[in-house]
Motif scaffolding. Structure first.
Motif, PDB file in Angstrom:
ATOM      1  N   UNK A   9       0.823  -1.213   0.000  1.00 17.67           N
ATOM      2  CA  UNK A   9       0.000   0.000   0.000  1.00 17.67           C
ATOM      3  C   UNK A   9       0.854   1.259   0.000  1.00 17.67           C
ATOM      4  N   UNK A  10       1.984   1.226   0.702  1.00 21.57           N
ATOM      5  CA  UNK A  10       2.854   2.391   0.819  1.00 21.57           C
ATOM      6  C   UNK A  10       4.041   2.305  -0.150  1.00 21.57           C
ATOM      7  N   UNK A  11       3.809   1.750  -1.324  1.00 20.96           N
ATOM      8  CA  UNK A  11       4.896   1.514  -2.274  1.00 20.96           C
ATOM      9  C   UNK A  11       5.604   2.811  -2.669  1.00 20.96           C
ATOM     10  N   UNK A  12       4.854   3.899  -2.855  1.00 19.78           N
ATOM     11  CA  UNK A  12       5.489   5.158  -3.257  1.00 19.78           C
ATOM     12  C   UNK A  12       6.441   5.671  -2.180  1.00 19.78           C
ATOM     13  N   UNK A  13       6.021   5.550  -0.932  1.00 20.05           N
ATOM     14  CA  UNK A  13       6.867   5.967   0.188  1.00 20.05           C
ATOM     15  C   UNK A  13       8.127   5.090   0.265  1.00 20.05           C
ATOM     16  N   UNK A  14       7.966   3.792   0.081  1.00 16.18           N
ATOM     17  CA  UNK A  14       9.110   2.872   0.135  1.00 16.18           C
ATOM     18  C   UNK A  14      10.081   3.116  -1.017  1.00 16.18           C
ATOM     19  N   UNK A  15       9.561   3.389  -2.199  1.00 18.99           N
ATOM     20  CA  UNK A  15      10.420   3.677  -3.352  1.00 18.99           C
ATOM     21  C   UNK A  15      11.210   4.959  -3.105  1.00 18.99           C
ATOM     22  N   UNK A  16      10.546   5.940  -2.516  1.00 18.71           N
ATOM     23  CA  UNK A  16      11.220   7.203  -2.191  1.00 18.71           C
ATOM     24  C   UNK A  16      12.341   6.968  -1.165  1.00 18.71           C
ATOM     25  N   UNK A  17      12.042   6.173  -0.123  1.00 21.85           N
ATOM     26  CA  UNK A  17      13.058   5.846   0.887  1.00 21.85           C
ATOM     27  C   UNK A  17      14.217   5.070   0.261  1.00 21.85           C
ATOM     28  N   UNK A  18      13.917   4.189  -0.668  1.00 20.03           N
ATOM     29  CA  UNK A  18      14.947   3.378  -1.320  1.00 20.03           C
ATOM     30  C   UNK A  18      15.857   4.237  -2.196  1.00 20.03           C
ATOM     31  N   UNK A  19      15.371   5.386  -2.618  1.00 23.70           N
ATOM     32  CA  UNK A  19      16.164   6.277  -3.450  1.00 23.70           C
ATOM     33  C   UNK A  19      16.869   7.374  -2.680  1.00 23.70           C
ATOM     34  N   UNK A  20      16.768   7.374  -1.361  1.00 22.77           N
ATOM     35  CA  UNK A  20      17.382   8.402  -0.525  1.00 22.77           C
ATOM     36  C   UNK A  20      18.892   8.172  -0.439  1.00 22.77           C
ATOM     37  N   UNK A  21      19.651   8.899  -1.240  1.00 25.36           N
ATOM     38  CA  UNK A  21      21.102   8.720  -1.309  1.00 25.36           C
ATOM     39  C   UNK A  21      21.832   9.226  -0.069  1.00 25.36           C
ATOM     40  N   UNK A  22      21.126   9.923   0.816  1.00 23.32           N
ATOM     41  CA  UNK A  22      21.789  10.480   1.995  1.00 23.32           C
ATOM     42  C   UNK A  22      21.715   9.581   3.214  1.00 23.32           C
ATOM     43  N   UNK A  23      20.982   8.469   3.116  1.00 21.99           N
ATOM     44  CA  UNK A  23      20.837   7.607   4.286  1.00 21.99           C
ATOM     45  C   UNK A  23      20.807   6.127   3.903  1.00 21.99           C
ATOM     46  N   UNK A  24      21.924   5.470   4.105  1.00 14.26           N
ATOM     47  CA  UNK A  24      21.997   4.037   3.858  1.00 14.26           C
ATOM     48  C   UNK A  24      21.048   3.269   4.749  1.00 14.26           C
ATOM     49  N   UNK A  25      20.845   3.758   5.957  1.00 13.09           N
ATOM     50  CA  UNK A  25      19.951   3.095   6.897  1.00 13.09           C
ATOM     51  C   UNK A  25      18.522   3.099   6.362  1.00 13.09           C
ATOM     52  N   UNK A  26      18.080   4.245   5.853  1.00 20.60           N
ATOM     53  CA  UNK A  26      16.719   4.336   5.291  1.00 20.60           C
ATOM     54  C   UNK A  26      16.578   3.438   4.064  1.00 20.60           C
ATOM     55  N   UNK A  27      17.611   3.411   3.208  1.00 20.97           N
ATOM     56  CA  UNK A  27      17.559   2.549   2.024  1.00 20.97           C
ATOM     57  C   UNK A  27      17.501   1.089   2.425  1.00 20.97           C
ATOM     58  N   UNK A  28      18.273   0.708   3.438  1.00 14.69           N
ATOM     59  CA  UNK A  28      18.272  -0.675   3.909  1.00 14.69           C
ATOM     60  C   UNK A  28      16.887  -1.063   4.444  1.00 14.69           C
TER      61      UNK A  28
END
Length: 151
Positions: A9-28
């Motif tokens: 349901x929150x795919x857009x939010x997860x895709x955005x987090x996965x593309x956050x180049x400033x935080x490896x933790x958020x991408x993980x």
């Protein structure tokens, strides 16, 4: 491993987090959550991160999930190449000189330097934080101390 055969349901939010180049933790975190689902959108994001992320732990996690999903590139299974953070020593020298110059730093102050470094190049800061781990502060000091002296 069982995957949920639907789009989160929150795919857009997860895709955005996965593309956050400033935080490896958020991408993980995003990769781990996306890895629970099997849909085209999650497959595309997992594949991109497994092939191109500069933080090795994020890349390895995405790679393992991609293997479980049977993701391929050009009809062949993807593979985890050698570690490549994507920076050369000259890149560090340029950024460190800029931080030193813009903060008008005569004497080294680790906390001030880290703050300016993170603000100036958050992606490089994030990648090197993960790459160097507990030796990150010492690495910064060594690079700073080896910068060419001003004439």
């Amino acid at each position: 491993m069982d995957f949920i055969k639907s789009t989160p349901e929150n795919v857009d939010e997860l895709v955005k987090k996965a593309g956050d180049k400033t935080s490896g933790k958020r991408r993980l975190e995003a990769v781990q959550e996306l890895g629970r689902y099997d849909c085209q959108q999650t497959r595309d994001v997992i594949k991109r991160i497994a092939l191109h992320d500069r933080v090795r732990v994020v890349q390895e996690t995405a790679f393992r999930i991609a293997q479980g999903l049977g993701i391929k590139k050009n009809g062949k299974p993807i593979f985890l190449g050698k570690k490549d953070i994507g920076y050369k020593s000259s890149d560090f020298t340029k950024v460190f000189q800029r931080v030193k110059r813009e903060s008008e730093m005569e004497y080294f102050d680790l906390e001030t330097f880290k703050e300016k470094f993170k603000k100036m190049n958050p992606e490089m800061f994030d990648v090197m934080t993960y790459d160097k781990g507990s030796k990150f502060d010492r690495w910064i000091e060594n690079i700073f101390n080896s910068l060419p002296k001003n004439k």
